[in-house]
Scaffold this active site. Structure first.
Site, PDB file in Angstrom:
ATOM      1  N   HIS A 209       4.857 -51.141 -28.873  1.00  0.00           N
ATOM      2  CA  HIS A 209       4.370 -50.387 -27.906  1.00  0.00           C
ATOM      3  C   HIS A 209       2.886 -50.327 -27.846  1.00  0.00           C
ATOM      4  O   HIS A 209       2.197 -50.060 -28.772  1.00  0.00           O
ATOM      5  CB  HIS A 209       4.948 -48.859 -28.225  1.00  0.00           C
ATOM      6  CG  HIS A 209       6.388 -48.827 -27.988  1.00  0.00           C
ATOM      7  ND1 HIS A 209       7.075 -48.088 -28.799  1.00  0.00           N
ATOM      8  CD2 HIS A 209       7.170 -49.287 -27.104  1.00  0.00           C
ATOM      9  CE1 HIS A 209       8.442 -47.938 -28.327  1.00  0.00           C
ATOM     10  NE2 HIS A 209       8.601 -48.831 -27.419  1.00  0.00           N
TER      11      HIS A 209
ATOM     12  N   GLU B 178       0.380 -47.617 -28.829  1.00  0.00           N
ATOM     13  CA  GLU B 178       0.182 -47.128 -30.237  1.00  0.00           C
ATOM     14  C   GLU B 178      -0.629 -48.021 -31.017  1.00  0.00           C
ATOM     15  O   GLU B 178      -0.263 -48.773 -31.965  1.00  0.00           O
ATOM     16  CB  GLU B 178       1.727 -47.201 -30.678  1.00  0.00           C
ATOM     17  CG  GLU B 178       2.588 -46.291 -30.023  1.00  0.00           C
ATOM     18  CD  GLU B 178       3.995 -46.478 -30.087  1.00  0.00           C
ATOM     19  OE1 GLU B 178       4.364 -47.364 -31.069  1.00  0.00           O
ATOM     20  OE2 GLU B 178       4.691 -45.753 -29.402  1.00  0.00           O
TER      21      GLU B 178
ATOM     22  N   ARG C 280       3.000 -48.419 -22.151  1.00  0.00           N
ATOM     23  CA  ARG C 280       3.614 -48.351 -23.539  1.00  0.00           C
ATOM     24  C   ARG C 280       4.665 -49.841 -23.485  1.00  0.00           C
ATOM     25  O   ARG C 280       4.895 -50.424 -24.400  1.00  0.00           O
ATOM     26  CB  ARG C 280       4.674 -47.355 -23.324  1.00  0.00           C
ATOM     27  CG  ARG C 280       6.104 -47.439 -24.177  1.00  0.00           C
ATOM     28  CD  ARG C 280       6.857 -46.127 -24.018  1.00  0.00           C
ATOM     29  NE  ARG C 280       8.240 -46.393 -24.567  1.00  0.00           N
ATOM     30  CZ  ARG C 280       8.509 -45.738 -25.401  1.00  0.00           C
ATOM     31  NH1 ARG C 280       7.724 -45.213 -26.298  1.00  0.00           N
ATOM     32  NH2 ARG C 280       9.661 -46.097 -25.978  1.00  0.00           N
TER      33      ARG C 280
ATOM     34  N   HIS D 178       4.852 -47.988 -35.661  1.00  0.00           N
ATOM     35  CA  HIS D 178       4.763 -47.455 -34.232  1.00  0.00           C
ATOM     36  C   HIS D 178       3.826 -46.282 -34.502  1.00  0.00           C
ATOM     37  O   HIS D 178       3.412 -45.691 -35.685  1.00  0.00           O
ATOM     38  CB  HIS D 178       6.033 -47.034 -33.826  1.00  0.00           C
ATOM     39  CG  HIS D 178       6.990 -48.092 -33.368  1.00  0.00           C
ATOM     40  ND1 HIS D 178       7.229 -48.248 -31.927  1.00  0.00           N
ATOM     41  CD2 HIS D 178       7.412 -49.143 -33.952  1.00  0.00           C
ATOM     42  CE1 HIS D 178       7.991 -49.287 -31.783  1.00  0.00           C
ATOM     43  NE2 HIS D 178       8.257 -49.726 -32.838  1.00  0.00           N
TER      44      HIS D 178
ATOM     45  N   GLU E  60       6.586 -44.240 -37.883  1.00  0.00           N
ATOM     46  CA  GLU E  60       5.786 -43.408 -36.717  1.00  0.00           C
ATOM     47  C   GLU E  60       4.518 -42.897 -37.519  1.00  0.00           C
ATOM     48  O   GLU E  60       4.626 -41.898 -38.473  1.00  0.00           O
ATOM     49  CB  GLU E  60       6.515 -42.258 -36.150  1.00  0.00           C
ATOM     50  CG  GLU E  60       7.777 -42.746 -35.552  1.00  0.00           C
ATOM     51  CD  GLU E  60       7.659 -43.221 -34.078  1.00  0.00           C
ATOM     52  OE1 GLU E  60       6.343 -43.507 -33.562  1.00  0.00           O
ATOM     53  OE2 GLU E  60       8.608 -43.871 -33.728  1.00  0.00           O
TER      54      GLU E  60
HETATM   55 ZN   LIG Z   1       6.402 -46.828 -30.381  1.00  0.00          ZN
END
Ligand SMILES: [Zn+2]
Length: 449
Positions: A206, A209, A264, A336, A411
């Protein structure tokens, strides 16, 4: 109820086209999309009605695009937060709607543009010349990790790390992005590979990020340049060969630096009739395992567009081909942001995979050791149960299709104070603590050597 209002917005094709043309003309000035007075509001749905309302809003792609509303985190379960970025117009339109649903948001970010400006990355931002301006000097890791680097600088650093440590690291280009940028992996191996297991790490699927690619580069620098000097690194490399793809979506990443910080997706031109206006697919909804079975979109203008087919996007396609060709792998990790979570399969269903308990055990240990560094709390769980259904993700594919027994998505920081616009002085602490978590995982999944 306002659900009806939101879903009753006309959906005929021409109307959407006009709105989107308007959208692109209004919001991209001088080549840079600006987010003046865009705010990020946090909602905590406490009733199923509130959750349903947010869910309906998140599904209303036409409305979201028309009003420039962007879910930074999606609705999942009761009492878990949902962060929504709103244009000033959307905020004034929706505020009474939120109120009528008894939703009282807290303001996480009042003006997104001021945060972007603080990153010093809008107009005139140049990548640091490599190696940082001094002819003949060696790359300076401290300078490199002092800010978010551009693609060229990152690739030069990668090449230099491999060139000056050629016994440990080699570079391979595994494919090209839609716009023709190299997808470069670095293979890290000390001594013989015999009896070693393999780990794959990727980052930056993404585009916005940014902390992911920087963290992956920190891993690379640490692993390659500390051989023989750091017993943790030596311990890891005595058991594993590691392949890292630090920038999995370079086109999108560059686009976030040059044009739209909140991009994104990839930058492909879809083959649909909307492809003239809306580019790219979500490279973490485009993997073939259980593709498009929920939590992704068939609308090319959506931020979670699954693509026209599994692996329609060249980036995940190249990754998957390399992974299948060079296995077997023992662990798959994808970086991410944000939310501070270690996510386990499955993302496509609430069911748990058969190795869930073991994957969970390792991730819990990793979260504990991560927290011991800067007291950063992480939560561990299956993607669907912690967040929401999202099919076509890389971690599900790695586990379900490529047979990687330990498959994780991190994340990374933070939990929403900055969201995607994480200040660059947090790059190093984020990477340091994540590396400690990684070391723990390495110890836990293959302890007997
Ligand atoms: Zn992501």
């Amino acid at each position: 109820m306002f659900n009806i209002k939101l879903t009753s917005i006309p959906l005929n094709g021409l109307f959407i086209v006009l709105l989107l043309i308007n959208f692109s003309l209004c919001f991209i000035e001088d080549g840079y999309k600006r987010y003046n007075n865009y705010s990020v509001l946090r909602f905590k749905p406490t009733t199923t009605d509130q959750l349903h309302f947010l869910y309906q809003l998140a599904q209303n792609e036409t409305f979201l695009m028309e009003r420039s509303v962007d879910f930074w985190t999606e609705p999942g379960s009761l009492n878990s937060s949902v962060d929504i970025m709103l244009s000033p117009e959307a905020r004034s339109t929706l505020s009474p709607v939120f109120a009528s649903n008894q939703l009282t948001p807290s303001v996480m970010i009042e003006d997104v543009q001021s945060r972007i400006d603080a990153e010093n990355l809008i107009k005139g931002r140049q990548s640091l010349p490599f190696p940082f301006g001094v002819r003949g000097s060696r790359p300076n890791a401290k300078q490199f990790f002092s800010t978010y680097q551009r693609y060229d600088t990152m690739m030069s650093m990668l090449d230099e790390i491999a060139r000056s440590n050629s016994k440990v690291a080699t570079i391979e280009t595994i494919g090209k992005s839609f716009e023709g940028r190299d997808l470069k992996v670095i293979k890290i191996s000390s001594g013989s590979s015999s009896g070693k297991k393999k780990i794959w790490i990727d980052a930056g699927l993404h585009a916005r990020e940014w902390i992911g690619p920087s963290t992956a580069m920190y891993f690379i620098n640490k692993l390659v340049t500390s051989v023989g000097k750091d017993e943790n690194v030596d311990s890891i490399l005595s058991k594993y060969d590691i392949v890292v793809l630090p920038l999995a979506n370079p086109d999108g990443y560059e686009y976030t630096h040059t044009t739209n910080r909140m991009w994104r997706k990839t930058r492909s031109l879809t083959n649909s009739r909307w492809g003239y206006i809306c580019r790219g697919a979500d490279p973490n909804r485009n993997w073939s395992y259980k593709w498009r079975t929920g939590g992704s979109s068939t609308n090319p203008c959506s931020d979670v567009y699954a693509g026209s087919a599994p692996f329609s996007e060249p980036e995940p396609k190249a990754m998957s081909q390399y992974i299948l060709k060079n296995g077997p792998w023992h662990m798959y990790i994808s970086f991410h942001s944000y939310s501070q979570l270690i996510l386990l399969p499955w993302g496509w269903t609430t069911d748990l995979p058969k190795d869930y308990k073991e994957m969970y055990r390792v991730a819990e240990k990793a979260a504990t050791s991560l927290k011991s560094i800067y007291d950063t709390p992480y939560t561990v769980g299956s993607a669907t149960n912690l967040l929401y259904v999202a099919s076509g993700g890389s971690d599900d594919w790695a586990y379900g299709e490529a047979g990687v027994p330990y498959s994780y998505t991190f994340e990374l920081r933070d939990t929403g104070d900055h969201g995607f616009v994480l200040p660059d002085d947090l790059i190093t602490p984020t990477a340091e603590e994540t590396f400690v978590a990684f070391k723990t995982m390495c110890d836990e999944i293959y302890p007997n050597k």
